[in-house]
Write a protein that holds these residues in place. Sequence first.
Motif, mmCIF file in Angstrom:
data_model
loop_
_atom_site.group_PDB
_atom_site.id
_atom_site.type_symbol
_atom_site.label_atom_id
_atom_site.label_comp_id
_atom_site.label_asym_id
_atom_site.label_seq_id
_atom_site.Cartn_x
_atom_site.Cartn_y
_atom_site.Cartn_z
ATOM 1 N N GLN A 212 0.837 -1.207 0.000
ATOM 2 C CA GLN A 212 0.000 0.000 0.000
ATOM 3 C C GLN A 212 0.867 1.251 0.000
ATOM 4 O OE1 GLN A 212 -3.805 0.617 0.138
ATOM 5 N NE2 GLN A 212 -2.523 2.202 -0.764
ATOM 6 N N ALA A 213 1.947 1.214 0.770
ATOM 7 C CA ALA A 213 2.871 2.361 0.806
ATOM 8 C C ALA A 213 3.422 2.638 -0.586
ATOM 9 C CB ALA A 213 4.005 2.082 1.787
ATOM 10 N N LEU A 214 3.744 1.582 -1.334
ATOM 11 C CA LEU A 214 4.270 1.746 -2.687
ATOM 12 C C LEU A 214 3.234 2.393 -3.601
ATOM 13 C CD1 LEU A 214 6.412 1.297 -4.851
ATOM 14 C CD2 LEU A 214 5.559 -1.053 -5.124
ATOM 15 N N GLU A 215 1.999 1.984 -3.498
ATOM 16 C CA GLU A 215 0.931 2.569 -4.332
ATOM 17 C C GLU A 215 0.792 4.057 -4.056
ATOM 18 O OE1 GLU A 215 -2.752 0.485 -3.974
ATOM 19 O OE2 GLU A 215 -1.877 -1.476 -4.418
ATOM 20 N N TRP A 216 0.812 4.435 -2.791
ATOM 21 C CA TRP A 216 0.682 5.853 -2.442
ATOM 22 C C TRP A 216 1.906 6.642 -2.889
ATOM 23 C CZ3 TRP A 216 -1.265 4.456 3.108
ATOM 24 C CH2 TRP A 216 -2.639 4.218 3.073
ATOM 25 N N ALA A 217 3.091 6.067 -2.753
ATOM 26 C CA ALA A 217 4.311 6.755 -3.177
ATOM 27 C C ALA A 217 4.316 6.977 -4.686
ATOM 28 C CB ALA A 217 5.539 5.950 -2.740
ATOM 29 N N LYS A 218 3.871 5.976 -5.434
ATOM 30 C CA LYS A 218 3.774 6.123 -6.894
ATOM 31 C C LYS A 218 2.794 7.241 -7.243
ATOM 32 C CE LYS A 218 4.731 1.379 -8.475
ATOM 33 N NZ LYS A 218 4.103 0.180 -9.099
ATOM 34 N N LYS A 219 1.681 7.288 -6.546
ATOM 35 C CA LYS A 219 0.662 8.300 -6.813
ATOM 36 C C LYS A 219 1.226 9.701 -6.539
ATOM 37 C CE LYS A 219 -3.607 9.603 -7.715
ATOM 38 N NZ LYS A 219 -4.203 9.450 -9.058
ATOM 39 N N SER A 220 1.916 9.851 -5.417
ATOM 40 C CA SER A 220 2.510 11.143 -5.075
ATOM 41 C C SER A 220 3.534 11.564 -6.123
ATOM 42 C CB SER A 220 3.162 11.065 -3.697
ATOM 43 O OG SER A 220 3.745 12.292 -3.349
ATOM 44 N N ASP A 221 4.378 10.616 -6.546
ATOM 45 C CA ASP A 221 5.429 10.915 -7.526
ATOM 46 C C ASP A 221 4.836 11.296 -8.879
ATOM 47 O OD1 ASP A 221 8.263 10.925 -8.342
ATOM 48 O OD2 ASP A 221 7.659 9.220 -9.587
ATOM 49 N N SER A 222 3.716 10.689 -9.234
ATOM 50 C CA SER A 222 3.083 11.009 -10.516
ATOM 51 C C SER A 222 2.453 12.397 -10.510
ATOM 52 C CB SER A 222 2.013 9.969 -10.850
ATOM 53 O OG SER A 222 0.895 10.078 -9.976
ATOM 54 N N MET A 223 2.107 12.892 -9.314
ATOM 55 C CA MET A 223 1.463 14.193 -9.192
ATOM 56 C C MET A 223 2.458 15.337 -9.009
ATOM 57 S SD MET A 223 -1.628 13.007 -6.619
ATOM 58 C CE MET A 223 -2.368 14.641 -6.473
ATOM 59 N N GLU A 224 3.605 15.023 -8.378
ATOM 60 C CA GLU A 224 4.544 16.082 -8.019
ATOM 61 C C GLU A 224 5.959 15.518 -7.998
ATOM 62 O OE1 GLU A 224 3.610 19.572 -5.099
ATOM 63 O OE2 GLU A 224 4.517 17.955 -3.928
ATOM 64 N N GLN A 225 6.803 15.969 -8.908
ATOM 65 C CA GLN A 225 8.172 15.463 -9.013
ATOM 66 C C GLN A 225 9.069 16.190 -8.003
ATOM 67 O OE1 GLN A 225 9.434 13.038 -11.573
ATOM 68 N NE2 GLN A 225 7.263 12.578 -11.349
ATOM 69 N N ARG A 226 9.338 15.508 -6.894
ATOM 70 C CA ARG A 226 10.199 16.043 -5.846
ATOM 71 C C ARG A 226 11.217 14.981 -5.442
ATOM 72 N NH1 ARG A 226 9.129 21.474 -6.006
ATOM 73 N NH2 ARG A 226 6.902 21.874 -5.784
ATOM 74 N N TYR A 227 12.436 15.389 -5.153
ATOM 75 C CA TYR A 227 13.467 14.389 -4.868
ATOM 76 C C TYR A 227 13.203 13.630 -3.577
ATOM 77 C CZ TYR A 227 15.617 18.219 -2.120
ATOM 78 O OH TYR A 227 15.857 19.249 -1.247
ATOM 79 N N TRP A 228 12.563 14.289 -2.597
ATOM 80 C CA TRP A 228 12.261 13.576 -1.353
ATOM 81 C C TRP A 228 11.140 12.559 -1.559
ATOM 82 C CZ3 TRP A 228 11.768 18.911 -1.897
ATOM 83 C CH2 TRP A 228 10.459 19.409 -1.998
ATOM 84 N N VAL A 229 10.224 12.858 -2.492
ATOM 85 C CA VAL A 229 9.173 11.893 -2.830
ATOM 86 C C VAL A 229 9.796 10.694 -3.546
ATOM 87 C CG1 VAL A 229 7.064 11.507 -4.156
ATOM 88 C CG2 VAL A 229 7.383 13.669 -2.918
ATOM 89 N N LYS A 230 10.707 10.960 -4.483
ATOM 90 C CA LYS A 230 11.378 9.867 -5.198
ATOM 91 C C LYS A 230 12.205 9.004 -4.249
ATOM 92 C CE LYS A 230 11.481 11.372 -9.989
ATOM 93 N NZ LYS A 230 10.620 10.225 -10.393
ATOM 94 N N HIS A 231 12.790 9.636 -3.241
ATOM 95 C CA HIS A 231 13.543 8.869 -2.251
ATOM 96 C C HIS A 231 12.617 7.908 -1.505
ATOM 97 C CE1 HIS A 231 16.728 7.905 0.586
ATOM 98 N NE2 HIS A 231 15.877 8.138 1.569
ATOM 99 N N THR A 232 11.457 8.407 -1.097
ATOM 100 C CA THR A 232 10.473 7.544 -0.430
ATOM 101 C C THR A 232 10.013 6.435 -1.369
ATOM 102 O OG1 THR A 232 9.705 9.319 1.033
ATOM 103 C CG2 THR A 232 8.183 7.486 0.653
ATOM 104 N N LEU A 233 9.796 6.774 -2.623
ATOM 105 C CA LEU A 233 9.391 5.770 -3.612
ATOM 106 C C LEU A 233 10.466 4.688 -3.750
ATOM 107 C CD1 LEU A 233 7.498 4.712 -5.794
ATOM 108 C CD2 LEU A 233 8.521 6.351 -7.400
ATOM 109 N N ALA A 234 11.724 5.094 -3.752
ATOM 110 C CA ALA A 234 12.811 4.122 -3.825
ATOM 111 C C ALA A 234 12.795 3.198 -2.615
ATOM 112 C CB ALA A 234 14.152 4.858 -3.911
#
Length: 278
Positions: A212-234
């Motif tokens: 579930q965390a991965l789904e939310w992280a993908k959603k956030s990254d698709s809406m807003e390109q931020r390096y801290w979001v990408k770090h969480t996605l990783a």
Amino acid sequence: MKRTSIFALSLALAATAPAQNLPAPSPLCKVEQIVGLTKVTVEYSRPSARDRGVFGELVPFNTLWRTGANACTKISFDGPMDFSGQVVPAGKYAVLSTPAKDGWLIYLNSDTTLGGTDGYDEAKNVATLKAEAQETGSYTETFTIGFDAVKDDHAVLQFRWEKTQISVPFHADALEQGKRNITEAMAAKEVKAGTYHRCARFYLDRNIDAKQALEWAKKSDSMEQRYWVKHTLALCYAANGMKAEAITTAKESMEMASKDGDAQYVKLNEQKIAEWSK
């Protein structure tokens, strides 16, 4: 004649009026700290040593103390608090203590009207906490209560005076309330990128549901390109066993952080890439 009478009356009133707005020898203090999702507030008066010996002299050992000056110290929290297994309900409590050379006993008492130790009723204690007395390398002139080691749902309540420090660890569980808050947030008509990111991070950090965390992280990254979001996605990719995707995303995060001048995130990504590449 009338003016003279009014002036004389003013002088008389000034002479008999109580002194106001003068410095207090032990001024009031209020400190607040959010621990997890719980607000903790301490209200107390702060005496100073003033070239006097404190513990064992000004504050006798093995004698009940109001843990401050003027009136008993008060502590309040708006959620239940766990002191080493002693769970105390949300509310406001008087803080009394019995200092000793090797450690203190600290009592949370439901009678918040106590001005001192007179009228103290042991039956009204909701918790009795034991803490070791530690000698510090620095001198604290004025009695100080504060918070340290505030991390996730944990913190330490500290009492410092002279060269003595008392530390009381406590825990304010935010897991269930956090999950309820997430359910409410996700039910909103519009969910923002930051909300998806914070929810993903909460689920990831608490090891609740990596998928579930991965789904939310993908959603956030698709809406807003931020390096801290990408770090969480990783991190979410890695938590789901997807190391190749984790490394690729961490490299993207590192490149964005480098362009933005954030050395901390560059280092975090470098460390994770090295870890996942083994």
